[in-house]
Write a protein that holds these residues in place. Sequence first.
Motif, PDB file in Angstrom:
ATOM      1  N   GLN A   1       0.779  -1.277   0.003  1.00 53.48           N
ATOM      2  CA  GLN A   1       0.030  -0.046   0.185  1.00 53.48           C
ATOM      3  C   GLN A   1       0.763   1.274  -0.117  1.00 53.48           C
ATOM      4  O   GLN A   1       0.274   2.278  -0.503  1.00 53.48           O
ATOM      5  CB  GLN A   1      -0.762   0.024   1.161  1.00 53.48           C
ATOM      6  CG  GLN A   1      -2.011  -0.905   0.960  1.00 53.48           C
ATOM      7  CD  GLN A   1      -3.037  -1.050   2.013  1.00 53.48           C
ATOM      8  OE1 GLN A   1      -2.607  -0.552   3.068  1.00 53.48           O
ATOM      9  NE2 GLN A   1      -4.146  -1.535   1.751  1.00 53.48           N
ATOM     10  N   GLU A   2       1.931   1.428   0.600  1.00 52.49           N
ATOM     11  CA  GLU A   2       2.929   2.513   0.619  1.00 52.49           C
ATOM     12  C   GLU A   2       4.344   2.309   0.510  1.00 52.49           C
ATOM     13  O   GLU A   2       4.859   1.266   0.892  1.00 52.49           O
ATOM     14  CB  GLU A   2       2.273   3.284   1.974  1.00 52.49           C
ATOM     15  CG  GLU A   2       2.333   2.407   3.278  1.00 52.49           C
ATOM     16  CD  GLU A   2       2.145   3.245   4.384  1.00 52.49           C
ATOM     17  OE1 GLU A   2       2.362   4.422   4.655  1.00 52.49           O
ATOM     18  OE2 GLU A   2       1.381   2.344   5.300  1.00 52.49           O
ATOM     19  N   LYS A   3       5.044   3.278   0.124  1.00 50.01           N
ATOM     20  CA  LYS A   3       6.426   3.284   0.116  1.00 50.01           C
ATOM     21  C   LYS A   3       6.945   1.955  -0.405  1.00 50.01           C
ATOM     22  O   LYS A   3       7.879   1.385   0.093  1.00 50.01           O
ATOM     23  CB  LYS A   3       6.954   3.525   1.495  1.00 50.01           C
ATOM     24  CG  LYS A   3       6.690   5.121   2.146  1.00 50.01           C
ATOM     25  CD  LYS A   3       7.623   5.081   3.385  1.00 50.01           C
ATOM     26  CE  LYS A   3       6.877   6.449   4.135  1.00 50.01           C
ATOM     27  NZ  LYS A   3       7.342   6.716   5.420  1.00 50.01           N
ATOM     28  N   VAL A   4       6.557   1.569  -1.469  1.00 44.08           N
ATOM     29  CA  VAL A   4       6.702   0.395  -2.305  1.00 44.08           C
ATOM     30  C   VAL A   4       8.186   0.611  -3.060  1.00 44.08           C
ATOM     31  O   VAL A   4       8.574   1.514  -3.706  1.00 44.08           O
ATOM     32  CB  VAL A   4       5.679  -0.162  -3.093  1.00 44.08           C
ATOM     33  CG1 VAL A   4       6.101  -1.424  -3.867  1.00 44.08           C
ATOM     34  CG2 VAL A   4       4.336  -0.342  -2.216  1.00 44.08           C
ATOM     35  N   VAL A   5       8.683  -0.386  -2.775  1.00 46.38           N
ATOM     36  CA  VAL A   5      10.149  -0.437  -3.776  1.00 46.38           C
ATOM     37  C   VAL A   5       9.748  -1.393  -4.903  1.00 46.38           C
ATOM     38  O   VAL A   5       9.408  -2.504  -4.594  1.00 46.38           O
ATOM     39  CB  VAL A   5      11.658  -1.100  -2.698  1.00 46.38           C
ATOM     40  CG1 VAL A   5      12.940  -1.074  -3.673  1.00 46.38           C
ATOM     41  CG2 VAL A   5      11.732  -0.150  -1.837  1.00 46.38           C
ATOM     42  N   HIS A   6      10.148  -1.003  -6.022  1.00 47.36           N
ATOM     43  CA  HIS A   6       9.822  -1.734  -7.414  1.00 47.36           C
ATOM     44  C   HIS A   6      10.972  -2.046  -7.881  1.00 47.36           C
ATOM     45  O   HIS A   6      12.081  -1.368  -8.153  1.00 47.36           O
ATOM     46  CB  HIS A   6       9.166  -0.900  -8.330  1.00 47.36           C
ATOM     47  CG  HIS A   6       8.092  -0.245  -7.914  1.00 47.36           C
ATOM     48  ND1 HIS A   6       6.737  -1.019  -8.104  1.00 47.36           N
ATOM     49  CD2 HIS A   6       7.386   0.886  -7.316  1.00 47.36           C
ATOM     50  CE1 HIS A   6       5.736  -0.172  -7.712  1.00 47.36           C
ATOM     51  NE2 HIS A   6       6.184   0.793  -7.233  1.00 47.36           N
ATOM     52  N   MET A   7      11.161  -3.405  -8.134  1.00 46.42           N
ATOM     53  CA  MET A   7      12.500  -3.836  -8.924  1.00 46.42           C
ATOM     54  C   MET A   7      12.093  -4.789 -10.153  1.00 46.42           C
ATOM     55  O   MET A   7      10.839  -5.664  -9.923  1.00 46.42           O
ATOM     56  CB  MET A   7      13.265  -4.716  -7.795  1.00 46.42           C
ATOM     57  CG  MET A   7      13.767  -4.121  -6.495  1.00 46.42           C
ATOM     58  SD  MET A   7      14.400  -5.049  -5.441  1.00 46.42           S
ATOM     59  CE  MET A   7      16.029  -5.223  -6.461  1.00 46.42           C
TER      60      MET A   7
END
Lengths: 139, 161
Positions: free
Chosen positions: B133-139
């Motif tokens: 839901q929040e402050k997601v790190v995408h890789m």
Amino acid sequence: MADASLEQFRVLVVDDNVVVRKLIEVNLTTMGFKNIEVASNSNEAQEKIAATPYDIVFLDWNMPGKSGYQLMQEHREDRKFDRIAFVMVTAESQERYMREAIKAGATSYITKPITPATFADKVGKVVAWLGTRPPAPAQ
Amino acid sequence: MKDINAARGRIADVVAESVVETFTGMFGQEVSAAARKPPAAPDNVVMSCVKLLQGRSSLDFVFRFDMELLLMAAAGIFTPEYIKNNPVYEDLACEIANIVCAKVKTYLNDEGYETEMGFPFLPRADEAQRLLQEKVVHMHFFYRDRDKKQGVGVAVNFTVV
């Protein structure tokens, strides 16, 4: 190249994940092992170990229900299983887990991801350990 | 108790290293980390999740695998007949998530954190959304498919709650 002398050993692979079971089986077959059985949980493994004198048992440390670690501890408390080499297989690579496993009676410890070279090296050392066992008691 | 948020950058490095190491070393498939977010995520995906817990904080991971990449990895282990009749891609998705997150757990605990890890699971789509839901790190990780075209083979998102 496959080593024909490994055909004599009976092996059990215990893991709840079919991919890991099969991957270990493929690596063992490549090395030359022929007598390989699998179990998908500790209860099934327990029944098989009670019924068959395995030489090597590969155990997944973390399985739902009874863990591979608990299963190994229980069997190490019974001298009749002294001839079995228990190999813990886990993604846990903290030093303290390895020390704990060896202290509790594991013969070896393989960390994932499993690579063919590391696997063959570790299993080679386990096979060397099998050669140091006293003869099996007469039936 | 140490704040896991402080380790987000290094966690991403550990994830990148272990996704590549696991696909290459264990399943013989070359994948590489994408330097920036690609325009499209995988289409036909299989998802798996893992939760790491430290006190009241949780580090939630969602993995999205391109089905094609998982089937290529499975082909090195199982017969085509077995793959056709069994959802081995689900076990693969869970096992890779399990290995990668165990590496993260090892890193964190070696650094003085006290994390515990849950078993990997296959989420429903809404469940995966809820975890991120929040402050997601995408890789993202590229691979080459059977036609040798480059695509996104794995997307990993994680967040600290």
